[in-house]
Design an enzyme around this catalytic site. Structure first.
Site, PDB file in Angstrom:
ATOM      1  N   GLY A 120     -10.839 -10.340  -3.130  1.00 41.95           N
ATOM      2  CA  GLY A 120      -9.898  -9.556  -3.922  1.00 41.95           C
ATOM      3  C   GLY A 120     -10.488  -8.679  -4.998  1.00 41.95           C
ATOM      4  O   GLY A 120      -9.764  -7.931  -5.649  1.00 41.95           O
ATOM      5  N   GLU A 137     -14.821 -14.952  -0.755  1.00 39.11           N
ATOM      6  CA  GLU A 137     -14.561 -14.227   0.501  1.00 39.11           C
ATOM      7  C   GLU A 137     -14.269 -12.753   0.268  1.00 39.11           C
ATOM      8  O   GLU A 137     -13.162 -12.280   0.539  1.00 39.11           O
ATOM      9  CB  GLU A 137     -13.308 -14.805   1.178  1.00 39.11           C
ATOM     10  CG  GLU A 137     -13.425 -16.186   1.702  1.00 39.11           C
ATOM     11  CD  GLU A 137     -12.048 -16.762   2.052  1.00 39.11           C
ATOM     12  OE1 GLU A 137     -12.026 -17.793   2.729  1.00 39.11           O
ATOM     13  OE2 GLU A 137     -11.025 -16.197   1.643  1.00 39.11           O
ATOM     14  N   PRO A 138     -15.221 -11.999  -0.219  1.00 40.23           N
ATOM     15  CA  PRO A 138     -14.956 -10.587  -0.484  1.00 40.23           C
ATOM     16  C   PRO A 138     -14.928  -9.748   0.781  1.00 40.23           C
ATOM     17  O   PRO A 138     -15.705  -9.981   1.708  1.00 40.23           O
ATOM     18  CB  PRO A 138     -16.149 -10.179  -1.362  1.00 40.23           C
ATOM     19  CG  PRO A 138     -17.252 -11.093  -0.948  1.00 40.23           C
ATOM     20  CD  PRO A 138     -16.610 -12.392  -0.546  1.00 40.23           C
ATOM     21  N   GLY A 139     -14.013  -8.789   0.828  1.00 38.04           N
ATOM     22  CA  GLY A 139     -13.966  -7.863   1.957  1.00 38.04           C
ATOM     23  C   GLY A 139     -14.141  -6.450   1.442  1.00 38.04           C
ATOM     24  O   GLY A 139     -15.200  -5.829   1.570  1.00 38.04           O
ATOM     25  N   ARG A 179      -3.680   4.192   4.569  1.00 40.45           N
ATOM     26  CA  ARG A 179      -3.462   3.503   3.300  1.00 40.45           C
ATOM     27  C   ARG A 179      -2.562   4.266   2.333  1.00 40.45           C
ATOM     28  O   ARG A 179      -1.878   3.655   1.535  1.00 40.45           O
ATOM     29  CB  ARG A 179      -4.792   3.114   2.653  1.00 40.45           C
ATOM     30  CG  ARG A 179      -5.519   2.033   3.473  1.00 40.45           C
ATOM     31  CD  ARG A 179      -6.683   1.406   2.752  1.00 40.45           C
ATOM     32  NE  ARG A 179      -6.267   0.671   1.575  1.00 40.45           N
ATOM     33  CZ  ARG A 179      -6.341   1.121   0.337  1.00 40.45           C
ATOM     34  NH1 ARG A 179      -6.857   2.302   0.076  1.00 40.45           N
ATOM     35  NH2 ARG A 179      -5.915   0.387  -0.664  1.00 40.45           N
ATOM     36  N   TYR A 187       0.526   2.118   1.244  1.00 43.43           N
ATOM     37  CA  TYR A 187       0.518   1.620  -0.136  1.00 43.43           C
ATOM     38  C   TYR A 187       0.525   2.721  -1.184  1.00 43.43           C
ATOM     39  O   TYR A 187       0.360   2.439  -2.369  1.00 43.43           O
ATOM     40  CB  TYR A 187      -0.756   0.797  -0.422  1.00 43.43           C
ATOM     41  CG  TYR A 187      -1.188  -0.198   0.602  1.00 43.43           C
ATOM     42  CD1 TYR A 187      -0.401  -1.312   0.873  1.00 43.43           C
ATOM     43  CD2 TYR A 187      -2.408  -0.070   1.248  1.00 43.43           C
ATOM     44  CE1 TYR A 187      -0.823  -2.248   1.791  1.00 43.43           C
ATOM     45  CE2 TYR A 187      -2.837  -1.006   2.166  1.00 43.43           C
ATOM     46  CZ  TYR A 187      -2.035  -2.093   2.438  1.00 43.43           C
ATOM     47  OH  TYR A 187      -2.453  -3.023   3.332  1.00 43.43           O
ATOM     48  N   CYS A 238       2.734  13.730  13.724  1.00 47.65           N
ATOM     49  CA  CYS A 238       4.121  14.171  13.591  1.00 47.65           C
ATOM     50  C   CYS A 238       4.873  13.213  12.697  1.00 47.65           C
ATOM     51  O   CYS A 238       5.668  12.380  13.170  1.00 47.65           O
ATOM     52  CB  CYS A 238       4.775  14.229  14.958  1.00 47.65           C
ATOM     53  SG  CYS A 238       3.933  15.370  16.023  1.00 47.65           S
ATOM     54  N   GLU A 239       4.612  13.333  11.412  1.00 47.45           N
ATOM     55  CA  GLU A 239       5.164  12.383  10.456  1.00 47.45           C
ATOM     56  C   GLU A 239       4.911  12.979   9.076  1.00 47.45           C
ATOM     57  O   GLU A 239       3.757  13.260   8.738  1.00 47.45           O
ATOM     58  CB  GLU A 239       4.383  11.058  10.638  1.00 47.45           C
ATOM     59  CG  GLU A 239       4.665   9.966   9.671  1.00 47.45           C
ATOM     60  CD  GLU A 239       5.935   9.200  10.002  1.00 47.45           C
ATOM     61  OE1 GLU A 239       6.213   9.003  11.204  1.00 47.45           O
ATOM     62  OE2 GLU A 239       6.636   8.840   9.055  1.00 47.45           O
ATOM     63  N   TYR A 283     -10.447  -1.307   5.308  1.00 44.50           N
ATOM     64  CA  TYR A 283      -9.044  -1.175   5.716  1.00 44.50           C
ATOM     65  C   TYR A 283      -8.700   0.246   6.161  1.00 44.50           C
ATOM     66  O   TYR A 283      -7.594   0.719   5.944  1.00 44.50           O
ATOM     67  CB  TYR A 283      -8.104  -1.650   4.583  1.00 44.50           C
ATOM     68  CG  TYR A 283      -8.423  -3.055   4.127  1.00 44.50           C
ATOM     69  CD1 TYR A 283      -8.184  -4.140   4.968  1.00 44.50           C
ATOM     70  CD2 TYR A 283      -8.991  -3.297   2.885  1.00 44.50           C
ATOM     71  CE1 TYR A 283      -8.497  -5.427   4.566  1.00 44.50           C
ATOM     72  CE2 TYR A 283      -9.312  -4.575   2.476  1.00 44.50           C
ATOM     73  CZ  TYR A 283      -9.069  -5.637   3.323  1.00 44.50           C
ATOM     74  OH  TYR A 283      -9.386  -6.920   2.933  1.00 44.50           O
TER      75      TYR A 283
HETATM   76  C1  LIG Z   1      -7.851 -10.300   2.564  1.00 44.22           C
HETATM   77  C2  LIG Z   1      -8.443 -11.579   2.203  1.00 44.22           C
HETATM   78  C3  LIG Z   1      -9.721 -11.612   1.648  1.00 44.22           C
HETATM   79  C4  LIG Z   1     -10.495 -10.369   1.286  1.00 44.22           C
HETATM   80  O1  LIG Z   1      -9.807  -9.606   0.356  1.00 44.22           O
HETATM   81  P1  LIG Z   1     -10.493  -8.296  -0.257  1.00 44.22           P
HETATM   82  O2  LIG Z   1      -9.442  -7.777  -1.185  1.00 44.22           O
HETATM   83  O3  LIG Z   1     -10.748  -7.373   0.868  1.00 44.22           O
HETATM   84  O4  LIG Z   1     -11.725  -8.729  -0.942  1.00 44.22           O
HETATM   85  C5  LIG Z   1     -10.283 -12.847   1.407  1.00 44.22           C
HETATM   86  N1  LIG Z   1      -9.625 -13.993   1.698  1.00 44.22           N
HETATM   87  C6  LIG Z   1      -8.385 -13.988   2.233  1.00 44.22           C
HETATM   88  C7  LIG Z   1      -7.720 -15.265   2.550  1.00 44.22           C
HETATM   89  C8  LIG Z   1      -7.746 -12.786   2.499  1.00 44.22           C
HETATM   90  O5  LIG Z   1      -6.517 -12.786   3.023  1.00 44.22           O
END
Ligand SMILES: *Cc1c(COP(=O)(O)O)cnc(C)c1O
Length: 434
Positions: A248, A290-292, A330, A334, A361-362, A390
């Site tokens: 997050g 768990e960073p994404g 996105r 959002y 077409c939107e 994303y």
């Molecule tokens: C989406 C998610 C993440 C990663 O979130 P980011 O905002 O991309 O860092 C980690 N853990 C869980 C359970 C998620 O749903």
């Protein structure tokens, strides 16, 4: 426009990424094109690990691969010693195809199917984050059948809100994810887990949201979780030794965003968690993150070719590019904001404010509502930064537009990580009526 990672402006005013001038990339690979900066991705991953290594603390960083899940990206994360956080059969399959050892994978999801859990058990994923009461019994019965056991965490909704946008907020009490802390569901879940000897409960998990800029939400979550660890120790003699605080951490899309840098935030996370557990007379558990988004977002840039222009006097000027909501939904989803530049004329001052539209077409198919740009012409290359997370993973085929290629650039060399789709690919699953 802010440049990230190895992005630079050459003497002739051209954008270059990973030592590759963008015109050379688009000549070879075409547009739209997702360009990923390899050194920058690796640096973001290392920034998460450094504070733990400095403090000699056991840790586990899992890349939440939903942000950008491809075989090559899974390989990159693995080569930096990260685990992978997966949430579906498709992500698990991709990670396996990448050659990642399943014991280095963690599985999340609020509705894992019988089939997906079976797959995860069969390959032997390292950890499953159990989300709900139904899943406790389902997973236990699959494990029982196969005479196996599995380490699990319980996903907790700690009642912490840590995001500005409702659609991507997941930690508050009214959420589809996890066991609610306030109403006692966590303790009830622990009780239910204890009835199954196949389930080895090693800790709790919380993911409080997305695009978080500071540590405060995590501090609150860590305190609530530490309280649970203490309660479970006292009442059930349960020693939980893992704590997963989710992902997050936010990124800078535009100047409105002011996230704490990864390394600083990780240091702060360790400090607030230590403090929370100390308050309850406990040691810091093995911390898992768990960073994404923060790993890949800023490392990605999308290159487009400018096409048509529509000027509505005193209202707005639209400039359309050869992609749009199909490669980056996105803004439509959002209201996300981005920055753009004319990639061959980076030194020129902006002379107008432009609405950058896609080709679908939107009416909602927009990429940026107000981009300050020099006068652009059809054929110009346009770069939008911070599109690494994303975007590809949320791409669609609306209007039967093929997905762009993605390439990884480093030290003047480009490698394909996803091939461009063709129109034949789009008809691959269509069945002709006889
Ligand atoms: C989406 C998610 C993440 C990663 O979130 P980011 O905002 O991309 O860092 C980690 N853990 C869980 C359970 C998620 O749903």
């Amino acid at each position: 426009m802010q440049l990230y990672g190895t992005s630079k402006i050459t003497e002739n005013g051209e954008l270059s990424i990973g030592g590759c001038p963008v015109s050379q990339l688009t000549e070879t690979y075409g547009t739209p094109l997702y360009v990923y900066d390899e050194d920058f991705i690796r640096e973001q991953m290392r920034a998460y690990k450094r504070p733990f290594e400095r403090a000699h603390l056991p840790h586990r960083i899992a890349y939440a691969c939903k942000a950008f899940c491809t075989i090559g990206m899974c390989q990159l994360a693995d080569s930096e010693g990260l685990w992978l956080d997966i949430v579906s059969e498709g992500e698990l399959y991709t990670a396996i195809r990448a050659g990642i050892h399943p014991s280095h994978m963690c599985m999340n999801g609020n509705n894992k199917s019988d089939h997906e859990l079976r797959y995860a058990v069969e390959v032997g994923v390292g950890l499953i984050v159990v989300d709900n009461f139904y899943e406790i019994d389902l997973l236990a019965s699959i494990l029982h059948e196969q005479n196996r056991s599995m380490d699990i965490l319980l996903r907790v909704a700690p009642g912490v809100e840590a995001h500005t946008h409702e659609f991507i907020s997941t930690g508050q009490q009214d959420s589809k994810f996890g066991f609610d802390l306030k109403s006692g569901q966590v303790q009830q879940a622990v009780k239910q887990v204890k009835e199954h000897k196949e389930l080895q409960l090693v800790g709790l998990h919380s993911h409080i949201g997305s695009q978080i800029f500071d540590v405060e939400g995590f501090r609150l979550a860590a305190h609530r979780l530490a309280e649970q660890y203490a309660w479970l120790l006292q009442n059930y003699e349960l020693h939980l030794h893992v704590l997963n605080l989710g992902g997050g951490l936010g990124v800078r899309y535009t100047e409105e965003d002011t996230p704490t840098p990864i390394e600083t935030l990780t240091e702060e996370l360790i400090a607030v968690t230590k403090e929370a557990f100390l308050t309850h007379g406990m040691d810091l558990p093995l911390l898992m993150l768990e960073p994404g988004r923060s790993i890949v977002a800023q490392a990605g840039t999308t290159l487009y070719t400018v096409g048509s222009r529509k000027e509505i006097p005193h209202v707005r000027t639209y400039v359309a590019v050869d992609g749009g909501m199909t490669d980056n939904p996105r803004l439509a989803l959002y209201g996300a904001k981005y920055e753009a530049a004319l990639a061959m004329r980076m030194h020129e001052q902006p002379t107008e404010s432009i609405a950058i539209a896609g080709k679908c077409c939107e009416s909602g198919d927009m990429l940026i509502w107000d981009a300050p740009l020099p006068q652009s012409h059809p054929g110009d290359l346009l770069a939008i930064t911070c599109t690494g997370a994303y975007n590809y993973s949320m791409a669609s085929h609306y209007n039967r537009i093929p997905n762009p290629a993605a390439i990884l650039v480093k030290d003047g060399t480009a490698r394909t990580i996803v091939k461009r789709e063709t129109v034949e690919d789009l008809c691959r699953f269509d069945v002709r009526l006889e």
